[in-house]
Design a protein around this motif. Structure first.
Motif, PDB file in Angstrom:
ATOM      1  N   GLY A  88      -3.265  38.596 -12.515  1.00  0.00           N
ATOM      2  CA  GLY A  88      -3.858  39.554 -11.598  1.00  0.00           C
ATOM      3  C   GLY A  88      -5.137  40.168 -12.129  1.00  0.00           C
ATOM      4  N   LEU A  89      -5.159  40.484 -13.418  1.00  0.00           N
ATOM      5  CA  LEU A  89      -6.360  41.061 -14.017  1.00  0.00           C
ATOM      6  C   LEU A  89      -7.515  40.065 -13.992  1.00  0.00           C
ATOM      7  CD1 LEU A  89      -4.788  42.881 -17.104  1.00  0.00           C
ATOM      8  CD2 LEU A  89      -5.892  43.988 -15.148  1.00  0.00           C
ATOM      9  N   MET A  90      -7.232  38.816 -14.357  1.00  0.00           N
ATOM     10  CA  MET A  90      -8.301  37.820 -14.369  1.00  0.00           C
ATOM     11  C   MET A  90      -8.849  37.597 -12.971  1.00  0.00           C
ATOM     12  SD  MET A  90      -9.789  36.013 -16.760  1.00  0.00           S
ATOM     13  CE  MET A  90     -11.414  35.308 -16.406  1.00  0.00           C
TER      14      MET A  90
ATOM     15  N   CYS B 277       0.475  38.144  -7.504  1.00  0.00           N
ATOM     16  CA  CYS B 277       0.486  37.826  -8.939  1.00  0.00           C
ATOM     17  C   CYS B 277       1.608  38.639  -9.568  1.00  0.00           C
ATOM     18  CB  CYS B 277      -0.857  38.161  -9.580  1.00  0.00           C
ATOM     19  SG  CYS B 277      -2.272  37.308  -8.857  1.00  0.00           S
ATOM     20  N   ASP B 278       2.717  38.730  -8.840  1.00  0.00           N
ATOM     21  CA  ASP B 278       3.793  39.659  -9.175  1.00  0.00           C
ATOM     22  C   ASP B 278       5.005  38.977  -9.808  1.00  0.00           C
ATOM     23  OD1 ASP B 278       4.059  38.463  -6.658  1.00  0.00           O
ATOM     24  OD2 ASP B 278       5.154  40.130  -5.782  1.00  0.00           O
TER      25      ASP B 278
ATOM     26  N   GLY C 281      -0.172  32.355 -10.695  1.00  0.00           N
ATOM     27  CA  GLY C 281       0.602  32.658 -11.886  1.00  0.00           C
ATOM     28  C   GLY C 281       2.088  32.412 -11.687  1.00  0.00           C
ATOM     29  N   ASP C 282       2.920  33.241 -12.339  1.00  0.00           N
ATOM     30  CA  ASP C 282       4.371  33.052 -12.274  1.00  0.00           C
ATOM     31  C   ASP C 282       4.932  33.188 -10.857  1.00  0.00           C
ATOM     32  OD1 ASP C 282       4.309  32.685 -14.960  1.00  0.00           O
ATOM     33  OD2 ASP C 282       5.302  34.563 -15.501  1.00  0.00           O
ATOM     34  N   ALA C 283       4.220  33.842  -9.976  1.00  0.00           N
ATOM     35  CA  ALA C 283       4.671  33.928  -8.592  1.00  0.00           C
ATOM     36  C   ALA C 283       4.670  32.550  -7.935  1.00  0.00           C
ATOM     37  CB  ALA C 283       3.771  34.875  -7.796  1.00  0.00           C
ATOM     38  N   ALA C 284       3.860  31.629  -8.484  1.00  0.00           N
ATOM     39  CA  ALA C 284       3.743  30.285  -7.923  1.00  0.00           C
ATOM     40  C   ALA C 284       4.510  29.248  -8.716  1.00  0.00           C
ATOM     41  CB  ALA C 284       2.273  29.880  -7.844  1.00  0.00           C
TER      42      ALA C 284
ATOM     43  N   ASN D 266      -1.489  30.863 -19.818  1.00  0.00           N
ATOM     44  CA  ASN D 266      -2.709  30.069 -19.719  1.00  0.00           C
ATOM     45  C   ASN D 266      -2.867  29.459 -18.331  1.00  0.00           C
ATOM     46  OD1 ASN D 266      -3.894  29.694 -22.721  1.00  0.00           O
ATOM     47  ND2 ASN D 266      -1.676  29.836 -22.812  1.00  0.00           N
ATOM     48  N   THR D 267      -1.778  28.928 -17.782  1.00  0.00           N
ATOM     49  CA  THR D 267      -1.842  28.330 -16.449  1.00  0.00           C
ATOM     50  C   THR D 267      -2.170  29.385 -15.399  1.00  0.00           C
ATOM     51  OG1 THR D 267      -0.205  26.680 -17.128  1.00  0.00           O
ATOM     52  CG2 THR D 267      -0.603  26.903 -14.773  1.00  0.00           C
ATOM     53  N   GLY D 268      -1.585  30.576 -15.542  1.00  0.00           N
ATOM     54  CA  GLY D 268      -1.861  31.655 -14.601  1.00  0.00           C
ATOM     55  C   GLY D 268      -3.308  32.102 -14.617  1.00  0.00           C
TER      56      GLY D 268
END
Length: 502
Positions: free
Chosen positions: A15-17, A153-154, A284-287, A299-301
């Motif tokens: 989310g920050l990126m 991105c949660d 990210g991890d949401a996906a 890294n993937t996120g």
């Protein structure tokens, strides 16, 4: 009701990126974060791979992270180290840096870009229509936000994904482990250990890397990892859970006390069937979720965010049609699918019986050979990512190397041209040969010279191009020369919108 062009659910690394990428493009973006501040309890995971460091370098902020972490060879597959020190990159290494420090540094950059963060808020629901998304936020007194787009991105239990009705198929867990930062009354067996239950480890939180070896400090909190005898519940783990798991493995819990944080991870692997539902997107991890072996998650996120950011910015600014967002799923879904396959393969080998472990020995032997080592090292470090942009030069769809160029104004690095997240057309042929005036408000045209080899990780040396069109995420969108001018115009329109009449 507060309004923003984009609302991001989650102020973790992804989310920050993403917020930083959108802010660089001049988009009104805000983050909703359930934590009361950016502070993260405990160090969490740690480690950046080479391509992630390159991405940070593309934005001119890599030195902030390098100054606080420790460079080392971190790439590995199923426990077999993969050295990338001979790779053609300015960063032929990984970076040891705990997630809490990564987030703090990244949040500092995002704050410089004046991105508002709604702390102590949690997205509880949303409704989307043809013009935007209304986001319900749980906060004292209740609150709603309105945005053109919402990005989840949660995390792996993403409410945004669930509320959007996006399926999350995959594999259920077969094993689980607890990881924690604690104090111990008794000295444990330091290091990493393997038995019939799984993998376990003890190490001080503070450490140094000396000659490639981890050297732990003599005091301070202890980072514990222990594989559970059976798959643990989905509820938050407790100190008692950790104590019982330690006793099962070691016959003692070493007087464990004062946990900073305790978490449970499994070998579950799942991926969203779609990264987009109209005005709602996932990253990210949401996906995608998977076991942390190989250090691929963060890294993937971050790389999801950099792929999505410039595309979403162009759509919000009406530079590109809404259909550009479909390329986000098309490009990033296959990358995460491969990550899931790789982590499943690695966990299968790490938690295998003695017969299956012989396969791991064979793979380790293969990876000691130069060609397989280069291929898998490029894969694990993110340097081999290739988006399918059609047939053509080997550079097409791959990361642009950070070459040392020569311009009329002096020396210049490729990555310096990407600091503002704007696309670049590098002309390495006769100056003045290309006309990008209809896209001049979006695309930088730079006449440069480069004398040296063009080399890509795993692929080796490739033919020197005459011109290269580089996207804001650092990937090559077109390679050609003056005889392929029509191809350039098509690429410019596809990726950066229709030409503007003079």
């Amino acid at each position: 009701m507060a309004e923003h062009a984009v609302v991001i659910a989650g102020a973790g690394p992804t989310g920050l990126m993403l917020a930083g990428e959108l802010a660089l493009a001049g988009v009104d973006v805000a983050i909703v974060e359930r934590r009361e501040s950016q502070d993260l309890a405990g160090a969490r995971g740690g480690g950046l791979h080479s391509r992630t460091i390159e991405i940070l370098d593309q934005r001119g902020i890599a030195d902030r992270f390098l100054a606080e972490g420790q460079t080392a060879q971190v790439a590995a597959f199923a426990g077999t180290p993969l050295d990338i020190s001979d790779f053609p990159t300015r960063h032929p290494y990984g970076l040891g840096l705990w997630q809490n420090h990564f987030e703090r540094i990244l949040a500092g950059w995002v704050a410089e870009l004046a991105v508002p963060v709604y702390f102590a808020c949690d997205v509880t629901d949303f409704t989307q229509d043809d013009t935007g998304v209304s986001v319900d936020v749980e906060v004292s007194g209740g609150q709603s936000l309105r945005a053109e787009y919402l990005v989840g991105c949660d995390g792996g239990r993403s409410l945004v994904r669930k509320a959007a009705g996006i399926e999350f198929p995959g594999w259920d867990p077969t094993t689980s482990s607890l990881i924690a930062e604690v104090e111990l009354a008794e000295e444990p067996k330091w290091g990493t250990h393997t038995d019939d239950i799984g993998i376990h480890s003890f190490g001080r939180l503070e450490y140094e890397i000396r000659d490639g070896e981890i050297v732990y400090m003599d005091r301070g909190p202890v980072r514990v990892m222990v594989t559970e005898g059976h798959v643990g519940p989905t509820t938050e783990p407790t100190l008692r859970d950790l104590s019982e798991a330690l006793i099962t493995v070691w016959g003692t819990d070493y007087g464990v006390h004062s946990p900073t944080w305790i978490s449970r991870f499994t070998d579950m692997a799942r991926q969203a069937t779609a990264y987009r539902d109209r005005r709602v997107l996932l990253a990210g991890d949401a996906a995608h979720v998977h076991n942390p072996v190989g250090g691929q998650g963060l890294n993937t996120g971050v790389q999801d965010a950099v792929n999505l950011g410039w595309k979403l910015a162009q759509v919000v600014k009406r530079t590109s049609p809404d259909s550009l967002l479909d390329t986000y799923h098309a490009e990033r879904h296959p990358i995460a699918a491969r990550v899931l396959r790789d982590t499943i393969a690695q966990t299968s080998l790490r938690f295998a019986d003695e017969r299956v472990k012989t396969l791991g020995d064979t793979i380790s032997e293969l990876l000691s050979m130069d060609e397989p080592r280069k291929r898998f090292a490029a894969r694990m470090s993110g340097l081999d990512i290739h988006y399918d942009l059609g047939e053509g030069h080997p550079l097409l769809g791959r990361r642009m190397p950070d070459l040392d160029l020569v311009t009329s104004d002096g020396p210049l690095r490729v990555f310096t041209l990407l600091h503002d997240a704007r696309p670049v057309l590098l002309n390495l042929g006769e100056p003045g040969g290309f006309d990008v005036a209809p896209w001049a408000d979006r695309v930088q045209l730079v006449d440069v010279e480069y004398v040296g080899p063009w080399e890509l990780p795993a692929l080796g040396e490739v033919a020197a191009p005459t011109a290269v069109l580089i996207r804001p995420d650092g990937y090559v969108a077109w390679v050609g020369d003056l005889t392929e001018g029509l191809g350039l115009a098509d690429a410019l329109t596809t990726w950066f919108g229709a030409p503007v009449a003079a």
